[in-house]
Design a protein around this motif. Sequence first.
Motif, PDB file in Angstrom:
ATOM      1  N   MET A 181      -6.773   4.469   7.978  1.00 50.84           N
ATOM      2  CA  MET A 181      -5.496   5.168   7.924  1.00 50.84           C
ATOM      3  C   MET A 181      -4.383   4.195   8.322  1.00 50.84           C
ATOM      4  SD  MET A 181      -7.936   7.639   8.484  1.00 50.84           S
ATOM      5  CE  MET A 181      -8.300   7.375  10.187  1.00 50.84           C
ATOM      6  N   ASN A 183      -0.460   4.746   9.510  1.00 49.57           N
ATOM      7  CA  ASN A 183       0.509   5.787   9.877  1.00 49.57           C
ATOM      8  C   ASN A 183      -0.015   7.182   9.514  1.00 49.57           C
ATOM      9  OD1 ASN A 183       2.099   3.667  10.708  1.00 49.57           O
ATOM     10  ND2 ASN A 183       3.018   3.473   8.678  1.00 49.57           N
ATOM     11  N   LYS A 184      -1.258   7.388   9.843  1.00 46.21           N
ATOM     12  CA  LYS A 184      -1.973   8.665   9.671  1.00 46.21           C
ATOM     13  C   LYS A 184      -2.254   9.037   8.207  1.00 46.21           C
ATOM     14  CE  LYS A 184      -1.032  10.570  14.115  1.00 46.21           C
ATOM     15  NZ  LYS A 184      -0.021  11.181  14.925  1.00 46.21           N
ATOM     16  N   GLN A 185      -1.842   8.191   7.261  1.00 49.90           N
ATOM     17  CA  GLN A 185      -2.162   8.443   5.854  1.00 49.90           C
ATOM     18  C   GLN A 185      -3.467   7.724   5.526  1.00 49.90           C
ATOM     19  OE1 GLN A 185      -0.050  10.167   3.583  1.00 49.90           O
ATOM     20  NE2 GLN A 185       1.038  10.675   5.484  1.00 49.90           N
ATOM     21  N   VAL A 187      -5.623   5.454   3.587  1.00 53.32           N
ATOM     22  CA  VAL A 187      -5.311   4.404   2.613  1.00 53.32           C
ATOM     23  C   VAL A 187      -6.575   3.847   1.942  1.00 53.32           C
ATOM     24  CG1 VAL A 187      -3.087   3.718   3.573  1.00 53.32           C
ATOM     25  CG2 VAL A 187      -5.175   2.648   4.454  1.00 53.32           C
ATOM     26  N   ASP A 238       3.634  -0.414  11.701  1.00 57.08           N
ATOM     27  CA  ASP A 238       2.482   0.369  11.232  1.00 57.08           C
ATOM     28  C   ASP A 238       1.496   0.606  12.377  1.00 57.08           C
ATOM     29  OD1 ASP A 238       3.300   0.517   8.614  1.00 57.08           O
ATOM     30  OD2 ASP A 238       1.970  -1.067   7.874  1.00 57.08           O
TER      31      ASP A 238
END
Length: 255
Positions: A181, A183-185, A187, A238
């Motif tokens: 992840m 930033n909590k997304q 990837v 980040d």
Amino acid sequence: MKQNIVEFPEILDDAAKNAAPIPQLSERAELSLGDAYEIQEAAINLRMQRGEVLSGIKLGFTSKAKMEQMGVHDLIWGRLTDKMEIENHGYLDSKRFIHPRAEPEVAYLLKKDVDQNVTNDNVLEYVSNVAAAIEIIDSRYKNFKFSLEDVIADNCSSSAYVLGDWKDFSIDASNLEIKMMVNKQLVQSGNSKAILGNPLNSLLEAFRLAKQYNVDLKKNMIILAGAATPAVYVHKNDVVAVEVEELGKVTLKVN
Ligand code: OOG
């Protein structure tokens, strides 16, 4: 070392120290695999002369995803030093890097010195723990572009690593979900079986290569088994997190 490549270790070392990318060395001289590993060793020796200590080795291109991303199709290995380690939840100083990328990894901890008695059958006796890890790779070459020999000479892009909490080695790491992840997304996602079918195979390869190249693997050194997914560029501010099923989470902030 051949006369026409003798200055290459220092060129790579300076590029890393100054975070200043260089053209591919293979454009200046034809390099064999042997030359490339010789350059790598000499460049690491320059770090050692400044007080850095060998902390283990890493394998690269152990997954199809990574080979395809970089267009290189052979297993490679590089050296890790204590100065490359960043504590879990710690900070990566982006000014010290050229174009850092993060990779999700599995790490192993050695519980005793690897000696002549090691075989494929008793290799497990040398390992005590396993952990989730983040490797930061930062090619010293412009645009992250290189040949196989270039990347080997450049210590396989190794530049930093973060280890999660050590877990008992009895955990079977052959089929674990891996997520990265930023930033909590989410990837990248993958599975540990993408690493040579089982990251334990990387361990075997690491032992074999260390022997072949006369690298002493010692108690408390680590082996990074290679990325299970393609790498992702990271930037200032980040927060990078890698989560491996059963092994837990490891994070890094870029500042
Ligand atoms: C080379 C390093 C690859 C891996 O785990 O496959 C590597 C690179 O892609 O710059 O560390």
